[in-house]
Design a protein around this motif. Structure first.
Motif, short mmCIF file in Angstrom:
data_model
loop_
_atom_site.label_atom_id
_atom_site.label_comp_id
_atom_site.label_asym_id
_atom_site.label_seq_id
_atom_site.Cartn_x
_atom_site.Cartn_y
_atom_site.Cartn_z
N PRO A 107 38.62 -69.87 -101.30
CA PRO A 107 37.29 -69.58 -101.41
C PRO A 107 36.79 -68.16 -100.79
O PRO A 107 36.12 -67.39 -101.28
N VAL A 108 37.62 -67.90 -99.81
CA VAL A 108 37.72 -66.39 -99.47
C VAL A 108 38.13 -65.43 -100.28
O VAL A 108 37.49 -64.38 -100.52
N ALA A 109 39.06 -65.62 -100.63
CA ALA A 109 40.02 -64.68 -101.39
C ALA A 109 39.24 -64.36 -103.16
O ALA A 109 39.37 -63.55 -103.32
N THR A 110 38.46 -65.45 -103.25
CA THR A 110 37.92 -65.44 -104.66
C THR A 110 36.51 -64.81 -104.47
O THR A 110 35.73 -64.64 -105.33
N GLY A 111 35.92 -64.85 -103.20
CA GLY A 111 34.43 -64.17 -102.91
C GLY A 111 33.40 -65.34 -103.02
O GLY A 111 32.51 -65.10 -103.08
N LEU A 112 34.09 -66.46 -102.96
CA LEU A 112 32.92 -67.77 -103.26
C LEU A 112 32.33 -68.13 -101.83
O LEU A 112 31.51 -68.92 -101.81
N ALA A 113 33.15 -67.84 -100.76
CA ALA A 113 32.71 -68.33 -99.56
C ALA A 113 31.47 -67.29 -99.03
O ALA A 113 31.61 -66.08 -98.95
N ALA A 114 30.39 -67.84 -98.72
CA ALA A 114 29.34 -67.19 -98.20
C ALA A 114 29.48 -66.72 -96.89
O ALA A 114 30.06 -67.48 -95.94
N GLY A 115 29.03 -65.47 -96.45
CA GLY A 115 29.08 -65.20 -95.18
C GLY A 115 30.32 -64.48 -94.57
O GLY A 115 30.33 -64.39 -93.25
N THR A 116 31.39 -64.35 -95.38
CA THR A 116 32.56 -64.01 -95.02
C THR A 116 32.27 -62.48 -94.35
O THR A 116 31.48 -61.75 -95.25
#
Length: 135
Positions: A107-116
């Motif tokens: 989710p971080v790598a794809t940009g889906l994780a909010a707040g990274t």
């Protein structure tokens, strides 16, 4: 008849059993804890151990939510446990642990994780590429 005496401890945790490799911060919301386990890495898995150890070090700065960070930490610890255990790493178990770690970072790598944090997407993509090349 003798009633068992109850003892109340209000000043901190009480452990009635073995507690090894544990760290605790009591009444401190800003504690940063690090732990270094100097176990021997199985031959041929040194690069994986280095990558996962570095990933664990950088994980708090990625800005993940609590659950996502816990999932990634748990998967990373499983990888390290498999390659530093007393027995030779079991390939299937190691593959599954690495896959879980990559899944936690996806989710971080794809940009889906909010707040990274800024740069976390590139960091996660690089980590996933590195993990893919080592297992």
């Amino acid at each position: 008849m003798n009633d068992p005496q109850q003892v109340h401890h209000y000043d901190g945790p009480v452990f009635n059993g073995g507690v090894s490799n544990a760290q605790f911060a009591w009444n401190n919301e800003t504690a940063t804890q690090n732990q270094q386990l100097n176990n021997t890495v199985a031959p041929g898995h040194e690069a994986l151990a280095t990558l996962v150890t570095e990933l664990l070090r950088q994980l708090p700065a990625a800005g993940l939510g609590d659950q996502e960070r816990e999932d990634a930490e748990s998967a990373a610890q499983e990888v390290l446990a498999e390659i530093t255990g007393p027995q030779s790493p079991e390939p299937g178990r190691l593959r599954r642990s690495v896959t879980m770690l990559k899944g936690a970072l996806a989710p971080v790598a794809t940009g889906l994780a909010a707040g990274t944090a800024v740069g976390a997407q590139e960091w996660a993509q690089s980590a996933i590429r590195g993990l893919t090349g080592l297992v």
